[in-house]
Motif scaffolding. Structure first.
Motif, short mmCIF file in Angstrom:
data_model
loop_
_atom_site.label_atom_id
_atom_site.label_comp_id
_atom_site.label_asym_id
_atom_site.label_seq_id
_atom_site.Cartn_x
_atom_site.Cartn_y
_atom_site.Cartn_z
N LEU A 46 0.86 -1.18 0.00
CA LEU A 46 0.00 0.00 0.00
C LEU A 46 0.89 1.24 0.00
O LEU A 46 2.07 1.15 0.38
N PRO A 47 0.37 2.38 -0.36
CA PRO A 47 1.17 3.61 -0.24
C PRO A 47 1.55 3.85 1.22
O PRO A 47 0.87 3.36 2.14
N LEU A 399 -0.87 -11.75 -21.88
CA LEU A 399 0.54 -12.11 -21.78
C LEU A 399 0.99 -12.19 -20.33
O LEU A 399 1.87 -12.97 -19.98
N GLU A 400 0.38 -11.35 -19.48
CA GLU A 400 0.68 -11.35 -18.05
C GLU A 400 -0.62 -11.11 -17.29
O GLU A 400 -1.58 -10.57 -17.84
N VAL A 402 -3.51 -9.45 -15.34
CA VAL A 402 -3.96 -8.06 -15.22
C VAL A 402 -5.07 -7.98 -14.19
O VAL A 402 -5.95 -8.82 -14.14
N ARG A 425 7.89 -9.18 -7.68
CA ARG A 425 8.50 -8.65 -8.90
C ARG A 425 7.47 -8.51 -10.01
O ARG A 425 7.62 -7.68 -10.91
N ILE B 19 15.92 -7.52 -19.92
CA ILE B 19 14.49 -7.73 -20.08
C ILE B 19 13.96 -8.67 -19.01
O ILE B 19 12.90 -8.46 -18.43
N GLY B 20 14.71 -9.73 -18.75
CA GLY B 20 14.17 -10.78 -17.89
C GLY B 20 14.28 -10.51 -16.41
O GLY B 20 13.47 -10.97 -15.63
N SER B 23 12.29 -5.63 -12.76
CA SER B 23 10.84 -5.60 -12.62
C SER B 23 10.26 -4.42 -13.39
O SER B 23 10.83 -3.33 -13.41
N ARG B 25 7.34 -3.18 -12.51
CA ARG B 25 6.34 -2.60 -11.64
C ARG B 25 6.74 -1.20 -11.19
O ARG B 25 7.91 -0.94 -10.87
N GLU B 28 3.35 4.12 -6.35
CA GLU B 28 3.55 4.47 -4.95
C GLU B 28 3.41 3.24 -4.06
O GLU B 28 4.15 3.05 -3.11
N ALA B 29 2.43 2.38 -4.38
CA ALA B 29 2.17 1.22 -3.53
C ALA B 29 3.36 0.27 -3.49
O ALA B 29 3.72 -0.26 -2.44
N ILE B 30 4.01 0.09 -4.62
CA ILE B 30 5.07 -0.89 -4.73
C ILE B 30 6.42 -0.28 -4.35
O ILE B 30 7.47 -0.94 -4.40
N HIS B 53 -2.43 2.56 -21.74
CA HIS B 53 -2.64 1.89 -20.45
C HIS B 53 -3.44 0.61 -20.59
O HIS B 53 -3.20 -0.36 -19.87
N PRO B 57 -0.68 -1.75 -18.86
CA PRO B 57 -1.14 -1.03 -17.67
C PRO B 57 0.00 -0.53 -16.79
O PRO B 57 0.77 -1.34 -16.26
N GLU B 60 3.38 -1.92 -17.23
CA GLU B 60 3.60 -3.36 -17.02
C GLU B 60 2.98 -4.14 -18.17
O GLU B 60 2.33 -3.57 -19.05
N GLY B 61 3.11 -5.45 -18.14
CA GLY B 61 2.52 -6.29 -19.17
C GLY B 61 1.06 -6.57 -18.87
O GLY B 61 0.59 -6.43 -17.74
N GLY B 62 0.35 -6.94 -19.91
CA GLY B 62 -1.06 -7.29 -19.79
C GLY B 62 -1.46 -7.94 -21.09
O GLY B 62 -0.97 -9.01 -21.42
N PRO B 65 3.09 -6.58 -24.04
CA PRO B 65 4.23 -6.79 -23.16
C PRO B 65 4.54 -5.57 -22.30
O PRO B 65 4.06 -4.48 -22.56
N SER B 66 5.36 -5.77 -21.28
CA SER B 66 5.74 -4.66 -20.42
C SER B 66 6.67 -3.72 -21.17
O SER B 66 7.39 -4.11 -22.10
#
Lengths: 484, 115
Positions: A46-47, A399-400, A402, A425, B19-20, B23, B25, B28-30, B53, B57, B60-62, B65-66
């Motif tokens: 969390l922030p 791909l990942e 979401v 990560r 690439i691998g 991260s 990500r 603020e949260a992370i 986005h 997003p 990141e990937g979704g 790709p990221s």
């Protein structure tokens, strides 16, 4: 020169490694091996200045939370999950020590997708996969009365909401029968088509069709090799003609409706949504709606369609089945790889669709939302939205992973920021990350004091080529607040 | 010839490692806050939210790709935005104007560097 060519090829190989076509789907529910639910608040990021704790666990398919006038917490368990798992829908009171007690339970007409407390009673959206959608009024002692019934809920999406407006109306959503207007083989995979072979989408106003028909296997009849053609807004195996008129009605697919608490004066507020799952009123009285985007599946797949946050405008058509987030689907942006570009279903469009407040990641499933109202929590005026997470591969390749998080949205600018996410990560549900954080947040609700955000976490849903596989007893209720 | 093969292998290994291993990500949260300050980067953030986005997003990937852990130079990213690549559609100047494209590149690089 040879070296340059070789280096260029190496760079291309690296780029292609990121390319959509080369990589398999790896959504959040695509998990190998056994999965189990562990709970560890430290695995949620969390922030600075915020903390999270679990307050109830071991629930089965919880979907929504509300508070009564005394600040007591109540939740609903759905009673249904994709993958066609049926349990009993229930309204539960959650005590401060996490103990739950049953206020009401009823039959097998889930999913119960939402609950709101108003004027001494609970209002529940009964999704109605078996008997049709309803809005239920439930008293404190558990007496259930349907104030609305006969909603078209037998298909892919169900009756959603409800939310109470400042002037005391009960607003609710009704999702569509199909992905993009055409009942097809994917409808059979969901499980409902053989149960309801005549069910189809119904518009909110009279429409004129372009007359597109789509050929598929006959998944309803007994001859599996037979082919049939199906048009839009008609039953499976029924064709349509150009300029054919389909009559609209108030109890339509893809609409937001409202009704008085006593069940009188049912009105269609707006239509052309796909699955308007979350409804919430901001402090200025404006209603906002989350709407799930199209999937890459079925007779008319649409690719790259984001989840949407809309500002509700009375009388407007929001674009389904021909627009996604205000953009026409018959463009390159929505071409499903390896399949035909979608064509318009409608010969005429009721209006140019509104522009969204914002969009969320494709397949992330933007669901329940609420607005912060107090400096004691912060971000006053911003919408907090639960992203349930992808259901790949059934909805299309990701791909990942979401979703699987809570985000906040500045509704003035449309900027989306992560608020509560799992540590690590990479992003993903706790089960895939083999950690104890969030699994599938499905809704959020601020307490009456505005200083705590309750997060309803649906629990584990695994996905493979055969479909969805939910795990009962893995739902959790979390609470987020500022660090004292 | 042997020296060139060694160089080629080193480039490939370095690219895969970058690439691998890093991260993608942010936020603020992370613990990787994205504090947008300059007007150009703010404009770029809005362009990113509106157009990018949904598939990438937060970088990141979704569906796509990221971006945040890919050391792709601006000129290549601009080419990909204008021409598309594989499943990614093209965005012409009516959808993203040349100025908006420049702001978008500034934002993507800013996002990549947020730590």
């Amino acid at each position: 020169m040879k070296v340059v060519v070789q280096l260029a090829l190496a760079a291309c190989a690296c780029l292609l490694a990121g390319c959509y076509g080369f990589r398999p789907s790896s959504g959040g529910g695509q998990i190998s091996g056994n999965v189990s639910r562990s709970i560890n608040a430290n695995d949620v990021a969390l922030p600075p200045g915020y903390r999270i704790e679990p307050i109830a666990r071991g629930l089965t398919f919880p979907t929504s939370a509300t508070f009564d006038e005394r600040g007591a917490l109540f939740i609903v368990e759905s009673g249904y999950c994709y993958g066609e798992v049926w349990t009993t829908p229930r309204l539960l009171r959650v005590e401060t020590n996490g103990a739950v007690s049953v206020i009401a339970s009823a039959g097998r007409n889930g999913p119960w997708t939402g609950v709101a407390f108003h004027d001494g009673a609970f209002f529940v959206a009964e999704g109605g996969a078996l008997e049709g959608g309803k809005i239920l009024r439930i008293t404190r002692d558990g007496k259930i009365t349907a104030i609305v019934d006969g909603l078209p809920s037998f298909g892919d999406h169900h009756t959603d909401g409800p939310a109470v407006s400042p002037d005391g109306w009960i607003y609710f959503g009704q999702g569509t029968a199909s992905n993009s207007g055409v009942v097809g083989e994917d409808s059979a995979k969901f499980g409902w088509l053989k149960r309801r072979p005549d069910f189809h989408d119904v518009p909110g106003a009279d429409i004129m069709l372009a007359g597109e028909n789509f050929e598929t296997k006959d998944v309803v009849g007994t001859e599996s090799r037979r082919k049939v053609k199906t048009g839009a807004f008609v039953p499976f195996g029924t064709t349509t003609q150009p300029n054919q008129i389909i009559k609209g009605r108030v109890k339509c697919s893809g609409g937001v409706l409202r009704v008085r608490p006593d069940g009188s004066d049912l009105q269609l507020v707006a239509w052309g949504f796909r699955n308007p799952f979350g409804l919430a009123f901001a402090q200025d009285g404006q209603c906002y709606v989350t709407d799930n985007g199209y999937d890459d599946r079925g007779s008319r797949p649409v690719w790259g369609s984001p989840e949407v946050l809309w500002k509700l405008q009375s009388g407007a058509w929001y674009g389904w089945p021909d627009f996604s987030a205000g953009e026409p689907v018959n463009t390159e942006h929505f071409d499903p790889p390896g399949k035909l570009r979608p064509k318009f279903i409608l010969a005429k469009h009721p209006n140019a669709p509104p522009k969204p407040v914002t969009t969320f990641a494709v397949h992330s499933s933007a669901d329940g939302l609420d607005f912060s109202r107090s400096d004691r929590f912060g971000h006053v005026g911003q919408a907090f939205v639960a992203l349930l997470g992808d259901e790949s591969p059934a909805t299309g390749k990701s791909l990942e992973p979401v979703g699987f998080k809570i985000v906040r949205v500045d509704v003035r600018t449309g900027i989306v920021q992560d608020f509560a996410v799992n540590r690590g990560r990479v992003n993903g549900p706790a089960s895939k990350l083999r950690r104890g954080g969030l699994e599938r947040p499905v809704s959020v609700r601020f307490n009456p004091g505005g200083d705590e955000l309750v997060v309803v976490d649906f629990g584990i849903i695994r996905h493979d080529k055969t479909g969805a596989h939910p795990e009962q007893g893995t739902g959790v209720i979390w609470r987020i607040a500022r660090v004292p | 010839m042997k020296k060139h093969r060694v160089l080629l292998a080193a480039v490939a290994i370095l690219a895969v490692a970058i690439i691998g291993c890093s991260s993608a990500r942010r936020g603020e949260a992370i613990g990787r806050p994205v504090q947008v300050s300059s007007p150009e980067i703010q404009r770029g953030q809005i362009v990113f939210q509106q157009h990018c986005h949904r598939c990438h997003p937060g970088g990141e990937g979704g569906l796509g790709p990221s971006l945040n852990n890919k050391p792709v130079p601006s000129f290549l990213m601009k080419t990909q935005v204008r021409a598309g690549l594989g499943a990614m559609p093209e965005f012409d100047k009516h959808e993203i104007s040349p100025d908006e494209l420049d702001d978008l590149m500034r934002y993507i690089i800013f996002l990549r560097r947020a730590r």
